[in-house]
Structures are given as C-alpha cells and as structure tokens.
Enzyme design. Structure first.
Site, PDB file in Angstrom:
ATOM      1  N   ASP A   1      21.183 -18.567  37.470  1.00  0.00           N
ATOM      2  CA  ASP A   1      20.684 -19.230  36.267  1.00  0.00           C
ATOM      3  C   ASP A   1      19.466 -18.442  35.793  1.00  0.00           C
ATOM      4  OD1 ASP A   1      19.324 -20.895  34.446  1.00  0.00           O
ATOM      5  OD2 ASP A   1      20.155 -22.700  35.352  1.00  0.00           O
TER       6      ASP A   1
ATOM      7  N   ILE B   1      17.931 -18.590  32.657  1.00  0.00           N
ATOM      8  CA  ILE B   1      17.552 -19.096  31.332  1.00  0.00           C
ATOM      9  C   ILE B   1      16.093 -18.811  30.981  1.00  0.00           C
ATOM     10  CG2 ILE B   1      19.283 -20.924  31.488  1.00  0.00           C
ATOM     11  CD1 ILE B   1      17.004 -22.930  31.820  1.00  0.00           C
TER      12      ILE B   1
ATOM     13  N   LYS C   1      14.762 -21.593  26.281  1.00  0.00           N
ATOM     14  CA  LYS C   1      13.437 -21.229  26.791  1.00  0.00           C
ATOM     15  C   LYS C   1      12.919 -19.925  26.181  1.00  0.00           C
ATOM     16  CE  LYS C   1      14.333 -24.715  29.430  1.00  0.00           C
ATOM     17  NZ  LYS C   1      13.775 -26.055  29.141  1.00  0.00           N
TER      18      LYS C   1
ATOM     19  N   TYR D   1      15.276 -27.455  40.032  1.00  0.00           N
ATOM     20  CA  TYR D   1      15.258 -28.250  38.806  1.00  0.00           C
ATOM     21  C   TYR D   1      15.966 -29.592  39.002  1.00  0.00           C
ATOM     22  CZ  TYR D   1      16.861 -29.528  34.066  1.00  0.00           C
ATOM     23  OH  TYR D   1      17.167 -30.186  32.907  1.00  0.00           O
TER      24      TYR D   1
END
Length: 488
Positions: free
Chosen positions: A243, A245, A284, A158
């Site tokens: 992570d 998410i 998300k 990302y």
C-alpha cells in the site's frame, strides 16, 4: 409494551438484514472512530465554536489545495462543466467501459512514476480503477484470498484495514508485532514468528501487506528491508501487497523506495512478479480523498483481469477521469506541485514537532505522511490499556483535540498516539499547540491526575449501533485479531 417493541424490532432486523449487514466486523466500534464522532458532536470553529474539538485524527493533506485551485482556474477546459469544456460533455458523459479512459490510465501511470522519483515506469495497461484506496484494497483481496484466509500485517497499522480488508472479504489479519525499542521497524524475525504461529493454528497465510510509507508511523522502508521481505514472501509462495498511497508525501530523507523499483531494477534476487501488487490513490499525494480515486496495480495478468471485472462495482466517474487526465498530464505543474507540497509538509512537520518538543513530548522520527507518532507514555498512570484509554478521553474531553490512541492501530505498546498536522490551517495549529502546552503545564510532573473520577458524569459518551459507550467496556475490536482455525 416497550419490551415487546424492542423484541419485535430485533426480530425484524434479524429477518430483514443479512449476516454480513448485521455483523460487528465493520470495525467502527473503535476509539479511532469514536474520536471522529466526538469531533462531529462538537467541531472546532475559529469564530462559531472556538472551544470545540479540533480534528487531528484525519489524515488529509490540505496544505497545497491552493495550487490545485490555481491550476483549475487556469485550465477551465479540463472540466466538462464549464463553457470552455462543454464540447467534451457528450463524449465523457456517455457510458465508458471499466478499463478507464486511455488518457486517464496513461496519466496515472506517469504520475505514479513521478511520485517514485522517476526510478521506475508503470504500464497503463496494468492500472485498475477503484473507489479510493478502500475499494482498491478490498478488490485486491477479493482476487487473492478466500473467506478464512489470512494476511500478515505489521502493527501498528491503519485501523481502517479491519473494515477495508476483513469485513466483506472474510479475510483475517495476523499482526506482526513491531517494537519501540527499534523504532517500530519490521524485522524478518518478527515476520517468521507471526507466520509460524499462524501455521501452528492451522491458519492459511495468503500474503503480507505493507504500508510504505507507513500509517501511522510516517516512516519509509529501505531497499534492504524491502528485498528481505520480498525474499521471504516469494520463498513461502505468498503474495506481497504494498500500500503506497503516501508515496508522494515523503518530505525528507531517506528517499522513498517503491517495491516496483526492486522488481524492475534489481537482478540480485529471483522474483516471481505474479505475487507482487501495489495499491495507490490520489487521496494523500494530491489531497483528493473526495474524488475516490484508488488504483490497483498488479504484476500478475490474471489479477489485473479479475480486478478489472470487479472494478465495475466502484468505478471512478468519467468526469473525474477527464479532469485528472488533463491535470496529471501537465508535467510542469505536477513536478512543481510535488516539490512545493514536500516543502510545505516538511515545514509543517518541523513546526509541529518542535512545538511538541518544547513541552517535553517526543515523536518517532519520521520523513513522510501527514501525521506524527506521538509518545505519551510518561503521561500514563500505569502501563495498561485502561490507562491509555483514560488519557485518550482526557485529551478529547479536556484538551479538546481528537487524536487517535495507539491501541486502535493495534499497537502492542500502550502510550502511543497518532496526531495529524496537515488537515488544519496555521492558526488552528497554534491553538492546538497552545492547548497541549496548557495541558502539559497542568501535569508538569509527568503523571496525569485522575480527573475522570471528579468528572465521571462528563466523560465521553457516544452512540453506537450496539448501545452507548461505557467506561468499563471499551470498543476495541481491532485489538489483536484472533487467529481462527481454518475449516476443512
């Protein structure tokens, strides 16, 4: 006189602004953010601007907003700004400490368990609030690392990590190169290679950061891979930050496996839990990026304590906590929402990828997320970064789609692009696919003709803090972060 004015202005900036405020490490000078600016300058609208740029660079899940809206209409007491909920206004509006409302942390812990298939339970006392995943990631790294320390991260990754993880912390990111030849899967061999190179460069590696499900690939890590990575990080006494998410966006097999499941349910490997941490959010899974609800969940008591103190700089408003505590405590709604959301994501993913297949565009096989990792290598004039950027500009200028070039995700192979499919409605999807179809028809031999030369004056030109976009100078600060030797 004009030159004197510029010199004075630059002098004032250097005097007024701190080194942090005036440095170039924010990461905004990237084609990833350039594409957003192109959209903002000419945004698509079905009626008012049908020839504008369609935003397909925004990883938002807007497919199930109606379900949220219906719940809010049925539960007016959940808001302190309604006649039904006003009785709670004074209590919620008054000062709250940075531990969070107990009903909120309890609801978040329960929701985290549901998005992970009910295979693991989370302790509300380990929930630490932050301003979105951005704030959560930065807070965690402030707790774990000093300026100049480094974290391994599989690439592509990302683009916002360069801002979230590096800008204010001074932490470095060391890419672990993943290759298309094995579908960009992370390997222990790749991890070891990057770790050893960092060691040779005298860079202190403090941990490894995983995004699972992965952004931009849309893939999930299997249990065996997670166990191998955990064995490596524990064996080298470094942190593992996961992570997660996108945990609630898994729409197809295989099922999502959280690192928490490995820690809590696996007795085959010896684990130092103090080295394992999770970042999650509601941006998300529920489509709430504007609520700025990020969560740090650590198995390390000291990290929880420290992160909670730091969270006072980016708390979630108590009004938001109150609303979400009520919503996420509604077990029936949450379960139905997650099931329906997965169905809608699967349907949109199939529709979009099938539309791309019809015109000869392949995507990496994926089972999660709100985007596709699109393979446009056959459209490159040559296998170079310049060719990828030329193709990217052509897609924005001519096709009028904001997609994100793989180089902005630190992908080491040119020709890959991320394209988001869940932030637009069905009609806009059809328009986007029709534009792609026309573009491919015009280039049916598989090679993009050099339209830039004939349209040189029409090329994308965007304003940046350090000047204008120049065709010969690409703003790719995110490419292959340099390993800087640690100072004694």
């Amino acid at each position: 006189m004009g030159l004197e004015t510029v010199e004075i202005s630059n002098y004032k900036s250097s005097v007024v602004l701190s080194k942090l405020a005036s440095n170039k490490q924010h990461g905004e000078n990237s084609s990833y953010f350039d594409g957003w600016k192109a959209y903002e300058n000419d945004p698509f609208h079905l009626v008012n601007n049908p020839n504008g740029v369609i935003q397909m660079g925004l990883a938002e899940n807007q497919l199930s907003v109606d379900l949220i809206e219906d719940w809010i209409k049925r539960n007016p007491k959940a808001s302190i700004c309604t006649n039904e909920g006003i009785e709670c206004f004074k209590r919620i509006a008054n000062f709250q400490d940075y531990h969070g409302l107990p009903e909120f942390t309890n609801a978040i812990a329960k929701f985290m368990g549901k998005t992970r298939g009910g295979k693991v339970k989370f302790d509300p006392k380990r929930i630490v609030m932050a301003g979105g995943a951005t704030g959560a990631n930065e807070t965690l790294l402030f707790c774990l690392a000093d300026h100049g320390d480094a974290f391994l991260v599989p690439s592509p990754y990302y683009p916002g990590f360069n801002r979230d993880l590096r800008w204010r912390t001074g932490v470095q990111l060391v890419p672990i190169s993943c290759k298309s030849s094995n579908n960009f899967k992370i390997t222990i061999e790749g991890i070891k290679e990057s770790y050893e190179k960092a060691q040779q460069a005298n860079v202190k590696i403090k941990g490894l950061i995983l995004t699972n499900p992965c952004n931009p690939l849309g893939t999930t890590l299997d249990k065996g891979t997670l166990k191998n990575i955990l064995t490596f990080t524990n064996g080298h006494n470094i942190h593992l930050v996961c992570d997660e998410i996108y945990a609630g966006t898994v729409f197809d097999a295989p099922q999502f496996v959280s690192i928490a499941e490995i820690i809590n349910n696996d007795d085959e490997i010896c684990i130092n839990k103090d080295l394992v941490h999770i970042v999650t959010s509601l941006s998300k899974d529920l489509g709430f990026p504007g609520f700025r609800v990020g969560i740090v969940y650590s198995f390390n008591d000291d990290v929880v304590h420290c992160a909670r103190k730091m969270s006072s700089f980016s708390l979630v408003s108590t009004q938001t906590q109150h609303l979400l505590a009520s919503m996420l405590s509604d077990d029936e709604f949450v379960e139905e929402f997650l099931i329906e959301s997965a169905k809608r994501l699967r349907k949109r993913h199939e529709k979009f990828t099938n539309g791309l297949k019809e015109v000869g565009i392949k995507c990496l096989e994926s089972n999660a997320g709100v985007y596709c990792w699109m393979d446009l290598r056959l459209l490159l004039k040559e296998e170079t970064l310049d060719a990828e950027m030329s193709l990217w500009k052509l897609i924005i200028n001519d096709v009028k789609l904001n997609v994100s070039a793989g180089s902005s995700f630190n992908c080491h192979e040119v020709g890959w692009f991320r394209i988001c499919f869940a932030n637009i409605d069905d009609q806009t999807v059809e328009i986007a696919l029709s534009r792609i179809r026309m573009f491919m028809d015009a280039n049916e031999n598989g090679i993009v003709k050099n339209k830039q030369q004939s349209k040189k004056n029409n090329n994308l030109r965007l304003n940046f803090s350090n000047g204008k976009y120049d065709d010969n100078v690409m703003s790719l600060n995110m490419m292959s972060p340099t390993l800087v030797r640690a100072r004694n």
